[in-house]
Scaffold this motif. Structure first.
Motif, PDB file in Angstrom:
ATOM      1  N   ARG A 118      18.893 -84.754 -57.764  1.00  0.00           N
ATOM      2  CA  ARG A 118      17.691 -84.886 -58.595  1.00  0.00           C
ATOM      3  C   ARG A 118      16.945 -83.560 -58.707  1.00  0.00           C
ATOM      4  O   ARG A 118      16.485 -83.182 -59.788  1.00  0.00           O
ATOM      5  N   LEU A 119      16.806 -82.862 -57.585  1.00  0.00           N
ATOM      6  CA  LEU A 119      16.078 -81.601 -57.587  1.00  0.00           C
ATOM      7  C   LEU A 119      16.771 -80.559 -58.462  1.00  0.00           C
ATOM      8  O   LEU A 119      16.123 -79.866 -59.252  1.00  0.00           O
ATOM      9  N   LEU A 120      18.072 -80.454 -58.334  1.00  0.00           N
ATOM     10  CA  LEU A 120      18.802 -79.473 -59.125  1.00  0.00           C
ATOM     11  C   LEU A 120      18.788 -79.820 -60.609  1.00  0.00           C
ATOM     12  O   LEU A 120      18.556 -78.951 -61.466  1.00  0.00           O
ATOM     13  N   ALA A 121      19.005 -81.094 -60.915  1.00  0.00           N
ATOM     14  CA  ALA A 121      19.046 -81.509 -62.319  1.00  0.00           C
ATOM     15  C   ALA A 121      17.692 -81.318 -62.992  1.00  0.00           C
ATOM     16  O   ALA A 121      17.612 -80.809 -64.122  1.00  0.00           O
ATOM     17  N   SER A 122      16.633 -81.700 -62.311  1.00  0.00           N
ATOM     18  CA  SER A 122      15.308 -81.578 -62.921  1.00  0.00           C
ATOM     19  C   SER A 122      14.920 -80.115 -63.103  1.00  0.00           C
ATOM     20  O   SER A 122      14.269 -79.747 -64.090  1.00  0.00           O
ATOM     21  N   THR A 123      15.335 -79.264 -62.179  1.00  0.00           N
ATOM     22  CA  THR A 123      15.019 -77.845 -62.284  1.00  0.00           C
ATOM     23  C   THR A 123      15.749 -77.220 -63.464  1.00  0.00           C
ATOM     24  O   THR A 123      15.167 -76.448 -64.239  1.00  0.00           O
ATOM     25  N   ALA A 124      17.016 -77.538 -63.620  1.00  0.00           N
ATOM     26  CA  ALA A 124      17.777 -77.001 -64.743  1.00  0.00           C
ATOM     27  C   ALA A 124      17.187 -77.454 -66.067  1.00  0.00           C
ATOM     28  O   ALA A 124      17.129 -76.685 -67.035  1.00  0.00           O
ATOM     29  N   GLN A 125      16.716 -78.688 -66.139  1.00  0.00           N
ATOM     30  CA  GLN A 125      16.164 -79.210 -67.379  1.00  0.00           C
ATOM     31  C   GLN A 125      14.780 -78.655 -67.666  1.00  0.00           C
ATOM     32  O   GLN A 125      14.439 -78.350 -68.817  1.00  0.00           O
ATOM     33  N   THR A 126      13.965 -78.504 -66.625  1.00  0.00           N
ATOM     34  CA  THR A 126      12.574 -78.090 -66.813  1.00  0.00           C
ATOM     35  C   THR A 126      12.435 -76.588 -67.002  1.00  0.00           C
ATOM     36  O   THR A 126      11.644 -76.125 -67.826  1.00  0.00           O
ATOM     37  N   LEU A 127      13.200 -75.815 -66.241  1.00  0.00           N
ATOM     38  CA  LEU A 127      13.029 -74.371 -66.229  1.00  0.00           C
ATOM     39  C   LEU A 127      14.149 -73.610 -66.915  1.00  0.00           C
ATOM     40  O   LEU A 127      13.999 -72.427 -67.208  1.00  0.00           O
ATOM     41  N   ALA A 128      15.272 -74.257 -67.131  1.00  0.00           N
ATOM     42  CA  ALA A 128      16.472 -73.545 -67.581  1.00  0.00           C
ATOM     43  C   ALA A 128      16.784 -72.396 -66.620  1.00  0.00           C
ATOM     44  O   ALA A 128      17.264 -71.337 -67.022  1.00  0.00           O
ATOM     45  N   ALA A 129      16.478 -72.605 -65.347  1.00  0.00           N
ATOM     46  CA  ALA A 129      16.698 -71.578 -64.332  1.00  0.00           C
ATOM     47  C   ALA A 129      18.145 -71.593 -63.873  1.00  0.00           C
ATOM     48  O   ALA A 129      18.818 -72.633 -63.891  1.00  0.00           O
ATOM     49  N   ARG A 130      18.602 -70.432 -63.444  1.00  0.00           N
ATOM     50  CA  ARG A 130      19.897 -70.363 -62.783  1.00  0.00           C
ATOM     51  C   ARG A 130      19.745 -70.914 -61.372  1.00  0.00           C
ATOM     52  O   ARG A 130      18.767 -70.616 -60.683  1.00  0.00           O
ATOM     53  N   LEU A 131      20.699 -71.695 -60.958  1.00  0.00           N
ATOM     54  CA  LEU A 131      20.621 -72.389 -59.670  1.00  0.00           C
ATOM     55  C   LEU A 131      21.644 -71.818 -58.701  1.00  0.00           C
ATOM     56  O   LEU A 131      22.789 -71.540 -59.066  1.00  0.00           O
ATOM     57  N   VAL A 132      21.207 -71.681 -57.454  1.00  0.00           N
ATOM     58  CA  VAL A 132      22.079 -71.215 -56.372  1.00  0.00           C
ATOM     59  C   VAL A 132      21.880 -72.151 -55.188  1.00  0.00           C
ATOM     60  O   VAL A 132      20.738 -72.488 -54.847  1.00  0.00           O
ATOM     61  N   VAL A 133      22.953 -72.572 -54.568  1.00  0.00           N
ATOM     62  CA  VAL A 133      22.886 -73.448 -53.397  1.00  0.00           C
ATOM     63  C   VAL A 133      23.660 -72.798 -52.257  1.00  0.00           C
ATOM     64  O   VAL A 133      24.829 -72.428 -52.423  1.00  0.00           O
ATOM     65  N   ILE A 134      22.990 -72.646 -51.130  1.00  0.00           N
ATOM     66  CA  ILE A 134      23.618 -72.112 -49.924  1.00  0.00           C
ATOM     67  C   ILE A 134      24.017 -73.282 -49.031  1.00  0.00           C
ATOM     68  O   ILE A 134      23.186 -74.154 -48.731  1.00  0.00           O
ATOM     69  N   THR A 135      25.244 -73.307 -48.601  1.00  0.00           N
ATOM     70  CA  THR A 135      25.710 -74.412 -47.765  1.00  0.00           C
ATOM     71  C   THR A 135      25.083 -74.361 -46.378  1.00  0.00           C
ATOM     72  O   THR A 135      24.819 -73.282 -45.835  1.00  0.00           O
ATOM     73  N   PRO A 136      24.839 -75.541 -45.784  1.00  0.00           N
ATOM     74  CA  PRO A 136      24.406 -75.561 -44.381  1.00  0.00           C
ATOM     75  C   PRO A 136      25.547 -75.116 -43.479  1.00  0.00           C
ATOM     76  O   PRO A 136      26.717 -75.121 -43.876  1.00  0.00           O
ATOM     77  N   PHE A 137      25.194 -74.743 -42.271  1.00  0.00           N
ATOM     78  CA  PHE A 137      26.206 -74.251 -41.333  1.00  0.00           C
ATOM     79  C   PHE A 137      25.779 -74.584 -39.910  1.00  0.00           C
ATOM     80  O   PHE A 137      24.619 -74.890 -39.625  1.00  0.00           O
ATOM     81  N   LEU A 138      26.735 -74.514 -39.016  1.00  0.00           N
ATOM     82  CA  LEU A 138      26.499 -74.739 -37.587  1.00  0.00           C
ATOM     83  C   LEU A 138      27.509 -73.909 -36.814  1.00  0.00           C
ATOM     84  O   LEU A 138      28.706 -73.931 -37.114  1.00  0.00           O
ATOM     85  N   LEU A 139      27.021 -73.172 -35.819  1.00  0.00           N
ATOM     86  CA  LEU A 139      27.887 -72.422 -34.914  1.00  0.00           C
ATOM     87  C   LEU A 139      27.623 -72.947 -33.510  1.00  0.00           C
ATOM     88  O   LEU A 139      26.754 -72.441 -32.796  1.00  0.00           O
ATOM     89  N   PRO A 140      28.335 -73.979 -33.081  1.00  0.00           N
ATOM     90  CA  PRO A 140      27.996 -74.661 -31.833  1.00  0.00           C
ATOM     91  C   PRO A 140      27.968 -73.730 -30.629  1.00  0.00           C
ATOM     92  O   PRO A 140      28.876 -72.922 -30.419  1.00  0.00           O
ATOM     93  N   VAL A 141      26.918 -73.867 -29.844  1.00  0.00           N
ATOM     94  CA  VAL A 141      26.807 -73.124 -28.591  1.00  0.00           C
ATOM     95  C   VAL A 141      26.753 -74.071 -27.397  1.00  0.00           C
ATOM     96  O   VAL A 141      26.677 -73.609 -26.252  1.00  0.00           O
ATOM     97  N   THR A 142      26.778 -75.381 -27.644  1.00  0.00           N
ATOM     98  CA  THR A 142      26.827 -76.386 -26.585  1.00  0.00           C
ATOM     99  C   THR A 142      27.879 -77.428 -26.951  1.00  0.00           C
ATOM    100  O   THR A 142      28.163 -77.636 -28.139  1.00  0.00           O
ATOM    101  N   PRO A 143      28.454 -78.110 -25.966  1.00  0.00           N
ATOM    102  CA  PRO A 143      29.421 -79.171 -26.275  1.00  0.00           C
ATOM    103  C   PRO A 143      28.809 -80.265 -27.146  1.00  0.00           C
ATOM    104  O   PRO A 143      29.500 -80.825 -28.010  1.00  0.00           O
ATOM    105  N   GLU A 144      27.541 -80.568 -26.949  1.00  0.00           N
ATOM    106  CA  GLU A 144      26.892 -81.606 -27.745  1.00  0.00           C
ATOM    107  C   GLU A 144      26.914 -81.259 -29.229  1.00  0.00           C
ATOM    108  O   GLU A 144      27.143 -82.130 -30.090  1.00  0.00           O
ATOM    109  N   GLN A 145      26.683 -79.998 -29.546  1.00  0.00           N
ATOM    110  CA  GLN A 145      26.635 -79.607 -30.956  1.00  0.00           C
ATOM    111  C   GLN A 145      27.983 -79.751 -31.646  1.00  0.00           C
ATOM    112  O   GLN A 145      28.027 -79.917 -32.878  1.00  0.00           O
TER     113      GLN A 145
END
Length: 221
Positions: A118-145
């Protein structure tokens, strides 16, 4: 995609984007990847031909500690749409996973994806802005992670679907950091597995520049 001197770049997300910015100062960029990107673009402008530096884009940081995707939606109008950026970069997802494990706070992947879409679609429609999405990441430092990937992997896939479904440029921070950790300890890049070190932030900035602005040379690190 090329970044121009008259662009307004807005970055929004959680603490990784926030990176200690001064909330009372709208020009504050924090000490993380947003600052690194802005500095690189300024350096490029200053290195241009002619007696005076060329224009560099305006950069706005709207990261906020602890945010999940639903928090972004609640402030999207004031923190994104009203500022009329020409390039919008979103980095979100790890807190939706983290809060599931440490607080039992649900963020079902299908609801997360629908919200981001919804956020990306509404932004493209309202602003005609170029969109960039950075993926989440995790570098585990504990066994739980290590167990967090059960939630984070499908969430990352949801991020990719939402991005591609809305024509957004994807920055694979997760892959960039995983490549880097082959030669370093995870804690060197993210001491708690989530929040990047200065080197980790620089690697995210390099990944953004390589994906988004092909005119900026990115060194091998």
């Amino acid at each position: 995609m090329h970044i121009k001197g008259d662009d307004t770049l807005l970055f929004i997300g959680d603490s990784i984007t926030d990176a200690g910015r001064a909330r009372a100062d709208p020009t504050s960029l924090g000490n993380g990847y947003v600052h690194e990107i802005a500095q690189t673009l300024r350096d490029r402008a200053n290195a241009g031909s002619g007696p005076t530096p060329g224009p560099s884009p305006r950069v706005i940081n709207k990261g906020l500690n602890g945010n999940r995707v639903y928090d972004l939606e609640s402030r999207w109008t004031t923190d994104v749409t009203d500022l009329r950026p020409t390039v919008v970069t979103v980095k979100i997802g790890i807190n939706d996973t983290w809060r599931h494990y440490d607080s039992g706070l649900p963020s079902p992947v299908h609801e997360f994806e629908a919200c981001l879409d919804r956020l990306l679609a509404s932004t493209a429609q309202t602003l005609a802005a170029r969109l960039v999405v950075i993926t989440p990441f995790l570098l585990p430092v504990t066994p739980e992670q290590e167990g967090w990937f059960d939630d984070l992997v499908p969430r990352t896939e949801a991020v990719l679907r939402a991005a591609r479904g809305n024509g957004a440029q994807v920055v694979r921070a997760d892959l960039a950091l995983l490549r880097a950790v082959q030669d370093r300890e995870a804690a060197e890049l993210a001491p708690d597995g989530v929040h990047p070190s200065p080197l980790g932030h620089r690697l995210i900035a390099d990944a953004w520049l390589a994906a988004v602005d092909t005119r900026t040379p990115v060194p091998r690190r």
